[in-house]
Design a protein around this motif. Structure first.
Motif, PDB file in Angstrom:
ATOM      1  N   ARG A 111      -2.794  -9.216   7.746  1.00 54.88           N
ATOM      2  CA  ARG A 111      -2.959  -8.990   6.182  1.00 54.88           C
ATOM      3  C   ARG A 111      -3.270  -7.365   6.094  1.00 54.88           C
ATOM      4  N   LEU A 112      -3.792  -6.574   6.904  1.00 50.60           N
ATOM      5  CA  LEU A 112      -3.882  -5.310   6.585  1.00 50.60           C
ATOM      6  C   LEU A 112      -2.578  -4.578   6.592  1.00 50.60           C
TER       7      LEU A 112
ATOM      8  N   LEU B 269      -6.288   2.781  10.591  1.00 49.81           N
ATOM      9  CA  LEU B 269      -6.640   1.805   9.733  1.00 49.81           C
ATOM     10  C   LEU B 269      -5.422   2.155   8.529  1.00 49.81           C
ATOM     11  N   PHE B 270      -5.461   3.185   7.996  1.00 54.50           N
ATOM     12  CA  PHE B 270      -4.636   3.699   6.797  1.00 54.50           C
ATOM     13  C   PHE B 270      -3.093   3.624   6.993  1.00 54.50           C
TER      14      PHE B 270
ATOM     15  N   PRO C 263      -7.664  -0.669   3.587  1.00 52.24           N
ATOM     16  CA  PRO C 263      -8.373  -0.205   4.746  1.00 52.24           C
ATOM     17  C   PRO C 263      -9.912  -0.415   4.927  1.00 52.24           C
ATOM     18  N   GLN C 264     -10.616   0.246   3.633  1.00 53.87           N
ATOM     19  CA  GLN C 264     -11.847   0.076   3.371  1.00 53.87           C
ATOM     20  C   GLN C 264     -12.608  -1.274   3.537  1.00 53.87           C
ATOM     21  N   GLU C 265     -11.636  -2.134   3.211  1.00 52.43           N
ATOM     22  CA  GLU C 265     -12.289  -3.495   3.270  1.00 52.43           C
ATOM     23  C   GLU C 265     -11.935  -4.488   4.326  1.00 52.43           C
ATOM     24  N   ALA C 266     -11.141  -4.014   5.345  1.00 49.23           N
ATOM     25  CA  ALA C 266     -10.840  -4.713   6.616  1.00 49.23           C
ATOM     26  C   ALA C 266     -12.227  -4.935   7.508  1.00 49.23           C
TER      27      ALA C 266
ATOM     28  N   PHE D 193       0.654  -1.136   0.084  1.00 48.78           N
ATOM     29  CA  PHE D 193      -0.037  -0.067  -0.143  1.00 48.78           C
ATOM     30  C   PHE D 193       0.670   1.311   0.209  1.00 48.78           C
ATOM     31  N   GLU D 194       0.927   2.168  -0.923  1.00 46.42           N
ATOM     32  CA  GLU D 194       1.281   3.370  -1.014  1.00 46.42           C
ATOM     33  C   GLU D 194       0.318   4.702  -0.930  1.00 46.42           C
ATOM     34  N   GLY D 195       0.628   5.524  -0.050  1.00 47.36           N
ATOM     35  CA  GLY D 195      -0.217   6.643   0.037  1.00 47.36           C
ATOM     36  C   GLY D 195      -2.004   6.352   0.239  1.00 47.36           C
ATOM     37  N   GLU D 196      -2.606   6.483  -0.634  1.00 50.93           N
ATOM     38  CA  GLU D 196      -4.035   6.160  -0.605  1.00 50.93           C
ATOM     39  C   GLU D 196      -4.646   5.026  -1.307  1.00 50.93           C
TER      40      GLU D 196
END
Length: 469
Positions: free
Chosen positions: A434-435, A460-461, A442-445, A217-220
């Motif tokens: 996994r996150l 979360l992010f 993060p939106q799907e955690a 994950f990078e940035g957003e």
């Protein structure tokens, strides 16, 4: 007293007394046998219908062949009146004699193997089973033999349980004492490297070239990079070299000074470009040797090595945290490889998983501060000085390896305090990892949320931003 022969009399004939020929008088003709120096000739009984006995052979001269006459069948002589005929009874089939008594303990014990295999006769089976009700040692032995036969004759698929290797390895790692005690903070890396090596053990050329997508994950937004199984092992070897150089060990691949001073991404790209280790199965041996060397080195180094600094380019970790980081990445990428070849792969043990989660939770305040400086997180609420209490979020990890952590929201230097708790998040342990690995956005955690929504989103992010190539 003189006998009959001394008196010149004759012995009365009796049917049981052998006949002795009388002596010849002078002048009697001698037989051929007597002329040749033999004893008196005693004629053999004549067979019915025969031509008489053959002449005796001289010494050294073969006897003449008898004339072959027509075969004759002797007629049975009629029974005499003095000897009545006795009927001969017909043979009666003999039956097996019954046992004189029950078999001995030794005999019955020797039949236990055949009994377990159902190879005894009915009588033997009855005797053995009757004995088992009276003899406890034989009963125990019979049960063990039956269990062994059940294992030999188990009706099951010939395909091995896909989790068998993982269970055996986990059991060995948990029970087999090491000759050299491995530090507790290095044990997760030791276990995860061994599990990954066991996964790679049976791979053929096709599996080593299976496509694998590395995700982070990078940035957003999430991102990724395609490689192969061999490329993943090369990536792990390149980043492990950061720990090796901190311990004074040689790098497996000589790198340019600029690449060597870079972080995990720069080192991985440099190794992938190098021709010394092509992205084939040949990369496994140097990676495995390097991981063994790391474990041996930290085991012999003593206590001071735990605080040794390991440079990751943009940040620095203590040696004990760096080894946890390597264990975490080893497990995550082993799962990527297993998914690529359609093979199940279990998470780490509870204790090791707890240590990995603890490292991620302790890294969240600094990562949140970095995102805030980059304008990717909400600003702090109020002025927070070092050591003062500030807002906090309770991170509750459920399942194996779980626990509770208070995360400082406004500053890494602030003290997380339960009195200033503004939000509560609950996640499963594997889901949180996994996150943190960037494998789910993060939106799907799958999380349970309570409290300040903005603070929850920032954490979360920040957890997803812990991931990297």
């Amino acid at each position: 007293m003189s006998g009959p022969l001394e008196q010149g009399g004759q012995v009365p004939e009796d049917e049981n007394t052998p006949r002795i020929p009388a002596p010849r008088a002078a002048g009697d003709d001698l037989t051929a046998g007597e002329r040749d120096g033999g004893g008196p000739f005693v004629p053999a009984p004549r067979e019915a219908g025969g031509a008489g006995p053959p002449a005796p052979a001289r010494p050294g001269v073969p006897a003449p062949e008898p004339d072959a006459g027509p075969p004759s069948t002797p007629e049975p002589e009629p029974p005499s009146a003095a000897e009545p005929e006795v009927p001969v009874p017909e043979p009666v089939p003999q039956e097996s004699a019954p046992l004189a008594g029950p078999p001995s303990h030794t005999v019955l014990k020797s039949l236990l193997g055949a009994w377990a295999l159902a190879a005894c006769s009915t009588e033997e089976t009855d005797a053995v089973e009757a004995h088992l009700t009276e003899c406890a040692p034989c009963a125990d032995e019979a049960l063990r033999l039956r269990d062994a036969v059940g294992l030999l004759q188990a009706e099951r698929s010939l395909d091995l349980d896909p989790m068998l290797r993982a269970r055996v390895l986990e059991n060995c790692l948990g029970r087999r004492p090491a000759r050299i005690p491995v530090p507790s903070w290095a044990s997760p890396y030791d276990a995860e490297a061994a599990r990954l090596d066991a996964l790679l053990n049976d791979f053929g050329d096709a599996e080593w070239h299976a496509p694998v997508r590395l995700k982070w994950f990078e940035g957003e937004r999430p991102t990724g990079r395609r490689t192969t199984v061999a490329g993943v092992i090369g990536h792990l070897m390149a980043v492990d070299a950061l720990v090796a150089t901190a311990l004074g060990l040689d790098e497996p691949v000589p790198l340019d000074p600029e690449d060597a001073a870079g972080g995990p991404t720069a080192r991985t790209e440099a190794l992938w470009r190098a021709g010394q280790f092509p992205l084939t199965r040949s990369v496994r041996e140097p990676w495995r040797e390097q991981s063994h060397t790391l474990i041996r080195t930290v085991s012999f180094a003593g206590r001071g090595v735990a605080e040794l600094a390991v440079e990751y380019g943009e940040f620095t970790l203590a040696m004990q945290d760096a080894m946890l980081d390597r264990a975490f990445e080893c497990w995550i990428h082993a799962g990527d490889i297993a998914e690529a070849v359609d093979y199940p792969y279990a998470p780490p043990s509870g204790a090791h998983l707890h240590d990995m989660i603890d490292l991620a939770a302790r890294s969240l305040p600094a990562t949140l501060a970095d995102r805030r400086r980059a304008g990717l997180a909400s600003p702090p609420r109020g002025l927070v000085t070092a050591g003062s209490p500030g807002r906090s979020l309770r991170l509750e990890i459920e399942g194996v390896g779980g626990g509770d952590w208070l995360i400082a929201l406004d500053s890494p230097a602030a003290v997380a305090s339960p009195e200033h708790e503004v939000a509560h998040v609950a996640l499963d342990g594997v889901e949180f990892c996994r996150l943190a690995a960037g494998h789910i956005p993060p939106q799907e955690a799958a999380v349970g949320q309570l409290g300040d929504r903005e603070a929850i989103s920032d954490v979360l992010f920040a957890a997803a931003s812990l991931s990297r190539l």
